[in-house]
Design a protein around this motif. Structure first.
Motif, mmCIF file in Angstrom:
data_model
loop_
_atom_site.group_PDB
_atom_site.id
_atom_site.type_symbol
_atom_site.label_atom_id
_atom_site.label_comp_id
_atom_site.label_asym_id
_atom_site.label_seq_id
_atom_site.Cartn_x
_atom_site.Cartn_y
_atom_site.Cartn_z
ATOM 1 N N PHE A 201 0.667 -1.056 -0.055
ATOM 2 C CA PHE A 201 0.089 -0.017 -0.088
ATOM 3 C C PHE A 201 0.792 1.186 -0.099
ATOM 4 N N GLU A 202 1.872 1.262 0.817
ATOM 5 C CA GLU A 202 2.777 2.370 0.929
ATOM 6 C C GLU A 202 3.500 2.613 -0.447
ATOM 7 N N VAL A 203 3.660 1.512 -1.243
ATOM 8 C CA VAL A 203 4.354 1.814 -2.871
ATOM 9 C C VAL A 203 3.277 2.340 -3.439
ATOM 10 N N ILE A 204 2.120 1.947 -3.313
ATOM 11 C CA ILE A 204 1.112 2.777 -4.338
ATOM 12 C C ILE A 204 1.021 4.003 -3.537
ATOM 13 N N GLU A 205 0.965 4.411 -2.563
ATOM 14 C CA GLU A 205 0.802 5.830 -1.744
ATOM 15 C C GLU A 205 1.923 6.596 -2.524
ATOM 16 N N ALA A 206 3.280 6.247 -2.509
ATOM 17 C CA ALA A 206 4.458 6.820 -3.102
ATOM 18 C C ALA A 206 4.180 7.411 -4.507
ATOM 19 N N ASN A 207 3.386 6.297 -5.419
ATOM 20 C CA ASN A 207 3.332 6.713 -6.591
ATOM 21 C C ASN A 207 2.151 7.756 -6.665
ATOM 22 N N GLU A 208 1.151 7.786 -5.807
ATOM 23 C CA GLU A 208 0.036 8.703 -5.858
ATOM 24 C C GLU A 208 0.429 10.057 -5.402
ATOM 25 N N LEU A 209 1.211 9.887 -4.336
ATOM 26 C CA LEU A 209 1.918 11.387 -3.738
ATOM 27 C C LEU A 209 2.865 11.977 -4.538
ATOM 28 N N ASN A 216 10.219 2.614 -10.560
ATOM 29 C CA ASN A 216 11.486 3.544 -9.997
ATOM 30 C C ASN A 216 11.256 3.547 -8.446
ATOM 31 N N ILE A 217 10.274 2.951 -7.820
ATOM 32 C CA ILE A 217 10.142 2.724 -6.396
ATOM 33 C C ILE A 217 10.654 1.260 -5.800
ATOM 34 N N ASP A 218 11.475 1.383 -5.049
ATOM 35 C CA ASP A 218 12.007 0.055 -4.470
ATOM 36 C C ASP A 218 11.622 -0.244 -3.042
ATOM 37 N N VAL A 219 11.731 -1.164 -2.448
ATOM 38 C CA VAL A 219 11.625 -1.359 -0.954
ATOM 39 C C VAL A 219 12.689 -2.246 -0.578
#
Length: 369
Positions: A201-209, A216-219
């Motif tokens: 969910f935080e990956v999705i939030e980061a994309n939205e925000l 380009n979003i890694d964990v």
């Protein structure tokens, strides 16, 4: 300094009570209203200590002014800041109802952007509302991001299953999964940390925000939860946001931005733990399953609904830890069969409702198998 008014939605939960702690510690903020569920004792304590007169709850307190909905409460008070901290899909409804009547949305409800990202952002734009994240990872990225971003890295603790032998995962009981190694949070989010649905969910939030593409979003796992986020810039520079795991810090920043007015215990150099570990596919299969659908609002809504139901039933002892994964996968995969499409917010609510029904059916199948 002119006092800013605040309404706390989800005031008796973990984020809500820590918001109260922060407001007690810094001047210039007045809580004028709260919303809560069943925890009347904490609600009464908050209202008494902070002289709050207005509230929304399905439960009657016997004092104060009670409103019939989140929207009515916020519309009446028109606060400077709304802290949206109601968990689950109920938090989506509360967030959407509040946006037209405030100046700043301090957002801690992950589901708002996961299930209704474009609707939340469009409303904020329409009404000129600032959207400031409270999640520690997104607060970190918010504080260090700039235009020349190549990649962002969100960190995870790995939850209570991080060091459990793989062969023992499926037999874990609720009390074991609820023993988070670094954070003290509510039941669902603690279980979601163990499955890493929370991090999905935080990956999705980061994309939205931040508008950063998913690729380009890694964990990475930082065992100490000391590193909250990293930004990799195009010139090779890496910016790291780190600090002791204390949610009061990002809460305070969301309230006082662009200032930093919250005084907290300062970390020592010896506290720094910058280890970044890979997320194991075998240990966190739901995280990788959900990433396949991160760009699909329809699948995200179904995934959230199924997860909310499955975690509730796991905590109630109805299904085992593996059952969470089975329920979520079956419900999400069902979206394609029924060819759902989201065109408006009513579609979001409808898909959430039928996904919950499907999840309950899957829970019964597993429980009876």
């Amino acid at each position: 300094m002119e006092e800013k008014t605040v309404v706390i939605l989800g005031a008796t939960g973990s984020i809500g009570t820590q918001t109260v702690d922060v407001i007690k510690k810094i001047s210039g903020f007045k809580v004028t209203g709260i919303a809560f569920g069943k925890n009347t004792e904490i609600a009464k304590k908050i209202m008494t200590e902070l002289s709050v007169e207005n509230y929304y709850s399905p439960t009657e307190l016997g004092f104060g002014r009670r409103f019939t909905s989140y929207g009515d409460l916020v519309a009446y008070l028109e606060p400077d800041i709304v802290v949206s901290a109601i968990t689950g899909f109920e938090g989506v409804k509360a967030t959407l109802a509040s946006i037209p009547f405030t100046k700043r949305l301090a957002l801690a409800t992950k589901e708002s952007l996961v299930c209704a990202g474009r609707f939340v952002k469009n409303l904020c734009k329409k009404y000129g509302v600032e959207l400031i994240p409270i999640d520690s990872e997104h607060s970190a990225i918010f504080q260090i991001i700039e235009n020349s971003v190549e990649k962002i890295v969100l960190t995870a603790s790995g939850g209570a299953v991080r060091d459990v032998p793989l062969e023992k995962l499926n037999s874990l009981k609720a009390e074991q999964v609820l023993k988070h190694p670094t954070w003290n949070m509510g039941g669902r989010i603690t279980v979601d940390s163990a499955t890493m649905v929370n991090k999905l969910f935080e990956v999705i939030e980061a994309n939205e925000l931040f508008g950063v593409p998913f690729e380009n979003i890694d964990v990475k796992i930082n065992p100490s939860s000391f590193v909250h986020g990293l930004v990799l810039l195009k010139d090779g520079t890496i910016k790291i946001h780190a600090g002791k795991p204390d949610m009061r810090v990002p809460i305070a920043y969301a309230l006082t931005y662009p200032e930093r007015r919250y005084e907290n215990e300062k970390p020592r150099i010896e506290d720094f733990d910058l280890r970044l570990l890979d997320v194991e596919k075998e240990r966190y299969p739901l995280f990788y399953f959900g990433l396949q659908y991160a760009d699909s609002l329809e699948h995200r809504i179904a995934l959230n609904a199924a997860d909310e139901v499955a975690v509730e039933k796991f905590l109630a002892g109805k299904i085992d830890f593996k059952g969470i994964e089975l329920v979520v996968k079956r419900v999400v995969e069902n979206v394609d069969k029924d060819n759902f499409r989201i065109d408006n917010i009513e579609d979001v609510f409808f898909l959430d409702e039928i996904s919950r029904k499907k999840a309950l059916e899957e829970v019964e199948k597993i429980a009876n198998s």
